[in-house]
Scaffold this active site. Sequence first.
Site, PDB file in Angstrom:
ATOM      1  N   HIS A 231       0.817  -1.219   0.000  1.00 10.34           N
ATOM      2  CA  HIS A 231       0.000   0.000   0.000  1.00 10.34           C
ATOM      3  C   HIS A 231       0.849   1.267   0.000  1.00 10.34           C
ATOM      4  O   HIS A 231       0.364   2.344  -0.348  1.00 10.34           O
ATOM      5  CB  HIS A 231      -0.992  -0.001   1.176  1.00 10.34           C
ATOM      6  CG  HIS A 231      -0.396   0.355   2.506  1.00 10.34           C
ATOM      7  ND1 HIS A 231      -0.030  -0.583   3.451  1.00 10.34           N
ATOM      8  CD2 HIS A 231      -0.126   1.562   3.071  1.00 10.34           C
ATOM      9  CE1 HIS A 231       0.430   0.012   4.520  1.00 10.34           C
ATOM     10  NE2 HIS A 231       0.393   1.322   4.311  1.00 10.34           N
TER      11      HIS A 231
ATOM     12  N   ASP B 109       0.104  -7.457   1.531  1.00  5.78           N
ATOM     13  CA  ASP B 109       0.610  -6.081   1.703  1.00  5.78           C
ATOM     14  C   ASP B 109       2.139  -6.030   1.716  1.00  5.78           C
ATOM     15  O   ASP B 109       2.742  -5.295   2.492  1.00  5.78           O
ATOM     16  CB  ASP B 109       0.040  -5.447   2.977  1.00  5.78           C
ATOM     17  CG  ASP B 109       0.186  -3.927   2.982  1.00  5.78           C
ATOM     18  OD1 ASP B 109       0.297  -3.337   1.879  1.00  5.78           O
ATOM     19  OD2 ASP B 109       0.202  -3.315   4.073  1.00  5.78           O
TER      20      ASP B 109
ATOM     21  N   GLY C 184       3.495   6.759   8.084  1.00  7.00           N
ATOM     22  CA  GLY C 184       4.899   6.916   7.719  1.00  7.00           C
ATOM     23  C   GLY C 184       5.745   5.756   8.199  1.00  7.00           C
ATOM     24  O   GLY C 184       6.836   5.492   7.681  1.00  7.00           O
ATOM     25  N   ASN C 185       5.255   5.023   9.227  1.00  7.79           N
ATOM     26  CA  ASN C 185       5.943   3.822   9.707  1.00  7.79           C
ATOM     27  C   ASN C 185       5.702   2.622   8.804  1.00  7.79           C
ATOM     28  O   ASN C 185       6.434   1.627   8.868  1.00  7.79           O
ATOM     29  CB  ASN C 185       5.474   3.453  11.115  1.00  7.79           C
ATOM     30  CG  ASN C 185       6.276   4.119  12.215  1.00  7.79           C
ATOM     31  OD1 ASN C 185       5.740   4.906  12.988  1.00  7.79           O
ATOM     32  ND2 ASN C 185       7.567   3.821  12.283  1.00  7.79           N
ATOM     33  N   SER C 186       4.653   2.675   7.989  1.00  6.76           N
ATOM     34  CA  SER C 186       4.278   1.526   7.167  1.00  6.76           C
ATOM     35  C   SER C 186       5.446   1.047   6.313  1.00  6.76           C
ATOM     36  O   SER C 186       6.104   1.841   5.631  1.00  6.76           O
ATOM     37  CB  SER C 186       3.110   1.891   6.244  1.00  6.76           C
ATOM     38  OG  SER C 186       1.939   2.085   6.987  1.00  6.76           O
TER      39      SER C 186
ATOM     40  N   LEU D 285      -9.195 -22.703  -3.794  1.00  3.59           N
ATOM     41  CA  LEU D 285     -10.239 -23.713  -3.844  1.00  3.59           C
ATOM     42  C   LEU D 285     -11.508 -23.229  -4.528  1.00  3.59           C
ATOM     43  O   LEU D 285     -12.289 -24.025  -5.029  1.00  3.59           O
ATOM     44  CB  LEU D 285     -10.603 -24.183  -2.425  1.00  3.59           C
ATOM     45  CG  LEU D 285      -9.581 -25.048  -1.690  1.00  3.59           C
ATOM     46  CD1 LEU D 285     -10.112 -25.428  -0.319  1.00  3.59           C
ATOM     47  CD2 LEU D 285      -9.241 -26.294  -2.491  1.00  3.59           C
ATOM     48  N   GLY D 286     -11.741 -21.907  -4.522  1.00  2.00           N
ATOM     49  CA  GLY D 286     -12.962 -21.379  -5.108  1.00  2.00           C
ATOM     50  C   GLY D 286     -14.147 -21.491  -4.170  1.00  2.00           C
ATOM     51  O   GLY D 286     -15.232 -21.937  -4.568  1.00  2.00           O
TER      52      GLY D 286
ATOM     53  N   VAL E 141     -16.134 -19.592  -0.465  1.00  2.00           N
ATOM     54  CA  VAL E 141     -16.250 -18.508   0.512  1.00  2.00           C
ATOM     55  C   VAL E 141     -16.493 -19.168   1.862  1.00  2.00           C
ATOM     56  O   VAL E 141     -17.341 -20.061   1.978  1.00  2.00           O
ATOM     57  CB  VAL E 141     -17.417 -17.558   0.172  1.00  2.00           C
ATOM     58  CG1 VAL E 141     -17.580 -16.495   1.251  1.00  2.00           C
ATOM     59  CG2 VAL E 141     -17.192 -16.899  -1.183  1.00  2.00           C
ATOM     60  N   ILE E 142     -15.730 -18.771   2.865  1.00  2.00           N
ATOM     61  CA  ILE E 142     -15.850 -19.393   4.182  1.00  2.00           C
ATOM     62  C   ILE E 142     -16.167 -18.340   5.238  1.00  2.00           C
ATOM     63  O   ILE E 142     -16.048 -17.139   5.002  1.00  2.00           O
ATOM     64  CB  ILE E 142     -14.558 -20.133   4.581  1.00  2.00           C
ATOM     65  CG1 ILE E 142     -13.385 -19.137   4.645  1.00  2.00           C
ATOM     66  CG2 ILE E 142     -14.263 -21.271   3.635  1.00  2.00           C
ATOM     67  CD1 ILE E 142     -12.135 -19.717   5.269  1.00  2.00           C
TER      68      ILE E 142
END
Length: 475
Positions: free
Chosen positions: A114, A144, A215-217, A272-273, A275-276
């Site tokens: 990001h 990320d 700024g730490n990211s 796997l396709g 939604v859990i």
Amino acid sequence: MKRSWIAAVVFSFISVVQLNAHAKDLPDFTELAEKQGPAVVNISITQNMRAENAMPFPGMPGDEQMQEFFKRFGIPFPGQVPGQNGAPVPEYKTQSLGSGFIISSDGYILTNAHVVAEADEVIVKLFDKREFKAKIIGSDKRTDVALVKIDATGLPKVTTGDPNKLKVGEWVAAIGSPFGLENTMTAGIVSAKGRALPQENFVPFIQTDVAINPGNSGGPLFNLAGEVVGVNSQIYSRSGGSMGLSFSIPIDVALDISNQLKVSGKINRGWLGIVIQEISKDLAESFGMKNTNGALVAAVEKNGPADKGGLEAGDVIIKFDGKPIVASSDLPRAVGNTKPGKAAAVEVLRKGSDKTLNITVGEMPTDSPEVAQGNKPSAKPELNRIGLVLKEATPQQKKKLNGKNGLIVMDAQGAVAQAGVRRGDVILGLNNTEVQSLEQFNRQLASFAAGKSVALLVLRGENTLYVPVKIPGAK
């Protein structure tokens, strides 16, 4: 009086000794800062923007002198839309800051995805104040993590450690550029390990109370041995500043991603396709389960790996490829770390019985599934037993549901609304039974006793989940 005075002096002396002894027990971060600080960098991102939708200023005079003033400075004047009739389209630049750290002396740097997202220019500033234009090797939004490269050699680099050896309560420190203040060190302790955050199921985050601010990211999280154990990624905050809830990506996860980015520029992740969702106590009751362990399958993508392997909505995955699935967040990491094309044994609980399926893991696609939308409320609402006004999906809407018979929620009241169901949702199933028609759905509802918990399979936008609802008592 004399004895009281002597006692006070003795007490003060003992307190000072105790404070000094306590101070000796506190960690000393000076050596860490001196040795590891030079490997931490400041990252500046520039993004070029075009004011395509700039609006004229209302109420301004439209004489020629004012128009000439606006034209000279490239500003659209009243009645003129940018880009039309020869009007210039203003351009401007936005800048943001982040952190990173050098992982190899030839210029490879780890940071957050990001931080460099949609950047037109990335400038890396070293500890010795030298600046380099960086190239983005690749980034992975799901974890990320991003890898960038500068054209330099002989650079100081960090030493990496094993985040699996971290213990809750252990001291850690961060170095970065909060609010642009370069090479700022903050310290704290490990608050928890293996945290799963919403929409971030591929990372077992390290939670700390280290002060992390904008700024730490992308900066490093160190243990007391001076080893990087994490990449600072997110904070929980109501003010925008640190509130003692910071989350870091374990360095082994980040390095695995960076190695793949370095080799191929992309990430190959198992898929796997499905939604859990997490299993609550009410959902466990609805499915007749003794505990809340496992990952509940809320939806199975048609012709996906799970569908071809026989997995069904309502199944509870309790083990994947030999790995126990205790919490639902365990499954995405286990699947994601599996090489596409591998056949994995998947143990599920289906309608009270154990079953083992052999599923060939696919490669995670980048496209998002199509969504279904609801309609406006009915003019004459007819509430069913749990407070829903439902309408059967049209043929066009069924296409968006892969041919399934969904019920569009036109209105929700009472207990079902409190449970979270709202207008525009699509009901796909009740407990382990798929919706066939409105009549069949209401008939099934009528078969449950008052006070019984049932599970509605709900599609909302791109997400599918089970919502537990208690059947209200007779009125």
